[in-house]
Design a protein around this motif. Structure first.
Motif, PDB file in Angstrom:
ATOM      1  N   TRP A  71       0.833  -1.205   0.000  1.00  0.00           N
ATOM      2  CA  TRP A  71       0.000   0.000   0.000  1.00  0.00           C
ATOM      3  C   TRP A  71       0.868   1.255   0.000  1.00  0.00           C
ATOM      4  N   THR A  72       1.928   1.259   0.799  1.00  0.00           N
ATOM      5  CA  THR A  72       2.848   2.402   0.843  1.00  0.00           C
ATOM      6  C   THR A  72       3.533   2.595  -0.514  1.00  0.00           C
ATOM      7  N   SER A  73       3.967   1.502  -1.135  1.00  0.00           N
ATOM      8  CA  SER A  73       4.592   1.596  -2.460  1.00  0.00           C
ATOM      9  C   SER A  73       3.622   2.143  -3.491  1.00  0.00           C
ATOM     10  N   PHE A  74       2.377   1.677  -3.439  1.00  0.00           N
ATOM     11  CA  PHE A  74       1.356   2.172  -4.375  1.00  0.00           C
ATOM     12  C   PHE A  74       1.147   3.672  -4.211  1.00  0.00           C
ATOM     13  N   LEU A  75       0.974   4.129  -2.980  1.00  0.00           N
ATOM     14  CA  LEU A  75       0.750   5.549  -2.745  1.00  0.00           C
ATOM     15  C   LEU A  75       1.943   6.398  -3.146  1.00  0.00           C
ATOM     16  N   THR A  76       3.145   5.907  -2.856  1.00  0.00           N
ATOM     17  CA  THR A  76       4.344   6.632  -3.237  1.00  0.00           C
ATOM     18  C   THR A  76       4.428   6.803  -4.741  1.00  0.00           C
ATOM     19  N   THR A  77       4.130   5.736  -5.484  1.00  0.00           N
ATOM     20  CA  THR A  77       4.163   5.774  -6.946  1.00  0.00           C
ATOM     21  C   THR A  77       3.041   6.639  -7.502  1.00  0.00           C
ATOM     22  N   ALA A  78       1.847   6.517  -6.947  1.00  0.00           N
ATOM     23  CA  ALA A  78       0.681   7.259  -7.444  1.00  0.00           C
ATOM     24  C   ALA A  78       0.819   8.756  -7.220  1.00  0.00           C
ATOM     25  N   LEU A  79       1.532   9.156  -6.188  1.00  0.00           N
ATOM     26  CA  LEU A  79       1.640  10.572  -5.838  1.00  0.00           C
ATOM     27  C   LEU A  79       2.810  11.278  -6.522  1.00  0.00           C
ATOM     28  N   LYS A  80       3.567  10.547  -7.339  1.00  0.00           N
ATOM     29  CA  LYS A  80       4.709  11.180  -8.031  1.00  0.00           C
ATOM     30  C   LYS A  80       4.235  12.071  -9.145  1.00  0.00           C
TER      31      LYS A  80
END
Length: 80
Positions: A71-80
């Motif tokens: 979930w953290t990886s997804f959010l980090t990628t989505a917010l770039k």
């Protein structure tokens, strides 16, 4: 794989190794802050070790749980 849901042995299972495991399904879904202004949106629920998402148009169709790391990886990628 570290599951986002916390499973436990069902109290109805016997003493054998092959038993039923259960997990509490999240009930407090909310509209994602990243969804648009329309009614069709993604809903998210916090889990003890991650998050779950579902489609607001079809909430009875189930949800997808994610471990905290994914979930953290997804959010980090989505917010770039």
């Amino acid at each position: 794989m570290n599951n986002a849901l916390e499973f436990r042995k069902s109290s109805y299972s016997g003493h054998a190794q092959n038993c039923v495991e259960v997990a509490q399904i999240p009930t407090s879904f909310r509209k994602s802050s990243y969804s648009g202004a329309g009614q069709n949106c993604v809903e998210v629920a916090d889990l003890p070790r991650g998050a779950a998402i579902r489609d607001s148009k079809h909430p009875d169709a189930g949800h997808l749980p994610f471990p905290q790391s994914e979930w953290t990886s997804f959010l980090t990628t989505a917010l770039k």
